[in-house]
Motif scaffolding. Structure first.
Motif, PDB file in Angstrom:
ATOM      1  N   ASP A 161     -12.546   5.478   3.824  1.00 26.87           N
ATOM      2  CA  ASP A 161     -11.828   5.219   4.993  1.00 26.87           C
ATOM      3  C   ASP A 161     -12.329   6.444   5.950  1.00 26.87           C
ATOM      4  O   ASP A 161     -13.176   5.971   6.680  1.00 26.87           O
ATOM      5  CB  ASP A 161     -10.355   5.138   4.966  1.00 26.87           C
ATOM      6  N   GLU A 162     -11.500   7.478   5.831  1.00 27.18           N
ATOM      7  CA  GLU A 162     -11.990   8.561   6.761  1.00 27.18           C
ATOM      8  C   GLU A 162     -13.534   8.913   6.461  1.00 27.18           C
ATOM      9  O   GLU A 162     -14.071   9.515   7.543  1.00 27.18           O
ATOM     10  CB  GLU A 162     -11.215   9.738   6.386  1.00 27.18           C
ATOM     11  N   LYS A 184     -12.576  -0.455  10.532  1.00 29.85           N
ATOM     12  CA  LYS A 184     -11.391  -0.026  11.591  1.00 29.85           C
ATOM     13  C   LYS A 184     -12.117  -0.222  12.853  1.00 29.85           C
ATOM     14  O   LYS A 184     -12.823   0.561  13.186  1.00 29.85           O
ATOM     15  CB  LYS A 184     -10.415   1.178  11.513  1.00 29.85           C
ATOM     16  N   LYS A 227       0.827  -1.246  -0.063  1.00 29.68           N
ATOM     17  CA  LYS A 227      -0.055  -0.097   0.017  1.00 29.68           C
ATOM     18  C   LYS A 227       0.934   1.328  -0.101  1.00 29.68           C
ATOM     19  O   LYS A 227       1.813   1.451   0.936  1.00 29.68           O
ATOM     20  CB  LYS A 227      -0.658  -0.063   1.445  1.00 29.68           C
ATOM     21  N   LYS A 274       1.273   5.447   0.313  1.00 31.65           N
ATOM     22  CA  LYS A 274       0.600   6.584   0.711  1.00 31.65           C
ATOM     23  C   LYS A 274       0.829   7.861  -0.512  1.00 31.65           C
ATOM     24  O   LYS A 274       2.029   7.853  -0.749  1.00 31.65           O
ATOM     25  CB  LYS A 274       1.112   6.829   1.800  1.00 31.65           C
ATOM     26  N   ASN A 317     -13.693   0.559   4.188  1.00 34.33           N
ATOM     27  CA  ASN A 317     -12.611   0.028   4.958  1.00 34.33           C
ATOM     28  C   ASN A 317     -13.026   0.206   6.381  1.00 34.33           C
ATOM     29  O   ASN A 317     -13.256   1.286   7.008  1.00 34.33           O
ATOM     30  CB  ASN A 317     -11.517   1.136   4.677  1.00 34.33           C
ATOM     31  N   ASP A 324      -3.399   5.221  -1.059  1.00 38.61           N
ATOM     32  CA  ASP A 324      -4.227   5.837  -0.124  1.00 38.61           C
ATOM     33  C   ASP A 324      -3.924   7.170  -0.034  1.00 38.61           C
ATOM     34  O   ASP A 324      -2.825   7.628   0.301  1.00 38.61           O
ATOM     35  CB  ASP A 324      -3.908   5.165   1.203  1.00 38.61           C
ATOM     36  N   ASN A 345      -5.396   9.622   1.535  1.00 34.56           N
ATOM     37  CA  ASN A 345      -5.704  10.233   2.804  1.00 34.56           C
ATOM     38  C   ASN A 345      -6.413  11.764   2.526  1.00 34.56           C
ATOM     39  O   ASN A 345      -5.891  12.702   3.141  1.00 34.56           O
ATOM     40  CB  ASN A 345      -4.583  10.428   3.676  1.00 34.56           C
ATOM     41  N   GLU A 396      -7.793   4.282  -1.776  1.00 35.42           N
ATOM     42  CA  GLU A 396      -8.394   4.305  -0.419  1.00 35.42           C
ATOM     43  C   GLU A 396      -8.569   5.999  -0.323  1.00 35.42           C
ATOM     44  O   GLU A 396      -7.411   6.956  -0.602  1.00 35.42           O
ATOM     45  CB  GLU A 396      -7.476   3.970   0.565  1.00 35.42           C
TER      46      GLU A 396
HETATM   47 MG   LIG Z   1      -6.548   5.015   4.966  1.00 32.23          MG
END
Ligand SMILES: [Mg+2]
Length: 355
Positions: free
Chosen positions: A239-240, A264, A158, A160, A262, A188, A190, A214
């Protein structure tokens, strides 16, 4: 099975390999550990790693909530798992603390039964590959780190992204050229891209065979996700944008905003909440990814138990304990050639050295 005590401690742990993502750099983490004890001498353990930027929970509020759990659980019967986990919904503002207590209750309950948590939940996976993450860094450094991970057996990398769009594409192209075809790349950003950049990124996804993308857009930009071409939405993982059950329902659509959830434990509040999100995802045709923060092996194991009990699980991103300079917990799972397997043993299968 009377609960007689809940104890907790918080420890700052440096990372052996600090890293940078689109929103910040991370050098150490403060983890909170909990232990629930019964009159008969059983212990259920859990760990929290709050994600302040995503849920607003700080290490201080997390530790405080874990410390207050004694008055909530003392005197209760650990066999009333469903009721106790439901009562933890009161800790909505501190989902990581809730997650630590929730997983500790599952650990305790399943130790009482003498079975693994995954078997109590209903196992449907034995072994899947996890990705390992390369932070934002120069192309040369990223190539070196990728080679190290492939040498250690990982086949999912993965990467970033999200600081510099052109540099991201250059770095990904070079990584794809240098890695064998059995090594998959996922990325990802972010929240670091604009809608125009994401639309342009479809070409990169197609030509480089990127497995998933992501959180390319800001967390609140769910409507913008829904307007992207379907082929791109299919490989986008929220995700976020996906913290709780209400987010899951919104992302599920219609219109569908992403193909992948995703999940968590530290965002949603533990195994109980994760299962609800997983069911919403599965019922709406989403594929499930299980992610993490920088966490103890204890809470990574809890995520893996939940992941292996969800039929729609397709992706693991559970590398969060590998770079802790030390970990008060041990066991839970093994990673061999990048494949994750749960350890044998009742409950979560982990042990906390401190207690
Ligand atoms: Mg993430």
């Amino acid at each position: 099975v009377k609960i007689v005590e809940v104890v907790s401690f918080t420890e700052a742990i440096p990372l052996s390999r600090p890293y940078t993502i689109a929103t910040r750099s991370i050098e150490s983490v403060a983890l909170t550990f909990v232990c629930i004890r019964t009159q008969s001498g059983l212990e259920g353990v859990g760990a929290a790693s709050p994600s302040a930027g995503v849920t607003g929970e700080t290490s201080a509020t997390c530790a405080q909530a874990a410390g207050a759990a004694d008055s909530l659980l003392r005197g209760r019967d650990a066999r009333h798992l469903g009721a106790l986990c439901r009562e933890l919904e009161a800790l909505q503002a501190t989902p990581a603390a809730r997650a630590a207590l929730d997983m500790a209750l599952y650990d305790l309950f399943c130790k009482h039964l003498g079975i693994a948590v995954v078997d109590f939940l209903g196992r449907c996976h034995q072994e899947l590959p996890t990705s390992i993450t390369i932070g934002i860094k120069s192309t040369a450094e990223a190539l070196e780190e990728a080679a190290e991970y492939v040498g250690r057996g990982f086949r999912r990398i993965k990467v970033k992204l999200g600081h510099d769009y052109e540099a991201d594409i250059e770095r990904l192209t070079r990584l794809r050229e240098s890695l064998a075809s059995d090594v998959a790349l996922r990325v990802d950003a972010n929240q670091g891209y604009s809608v125009e950049q994401v639309v342009g990124f479809e070409h990169v996804v197609r030509t480089l065979g990127i497995e998933l993308v992501e959180q390319p857009l800001p967390a609140a930009a769910v409507d913008a996700l829904g307007s992207l071409p379907e082929s791109l939405r299919e490989v986008i993982a929220a995700d976020e944008s996906l913290v709780n059950e209400a987010d899951a329902r919104r992302l599920a659509g219609p219109p569908s905003a992403c193909g992948i959830f995703n999940i968590k434990l530290m965002k949603c509040g533990g195994i109980t909440a994760a299962q609800t999100i997983a069911r919403i995802g599965q019922a709406s045709g989403r594929r499930l990814m299980w992610g993490c923060n920088d966490e103890s092996a204890l809470s990574i194991a809890a995520a893996l138990h939940a992941a292996y009990a969800a039929r729609a699980t397709r992706f693991l991103d559970l590398d969060g304990s590998l770079d802790l300079a030390r970990d008060p917990a041990e066991g839970g799972f093994v990673i061999r050639d990048g494949m994750m397997r749960l350890a044998d043993g009742p409950g979560l299968g982990t042990r906390l050295r401190r207690w």
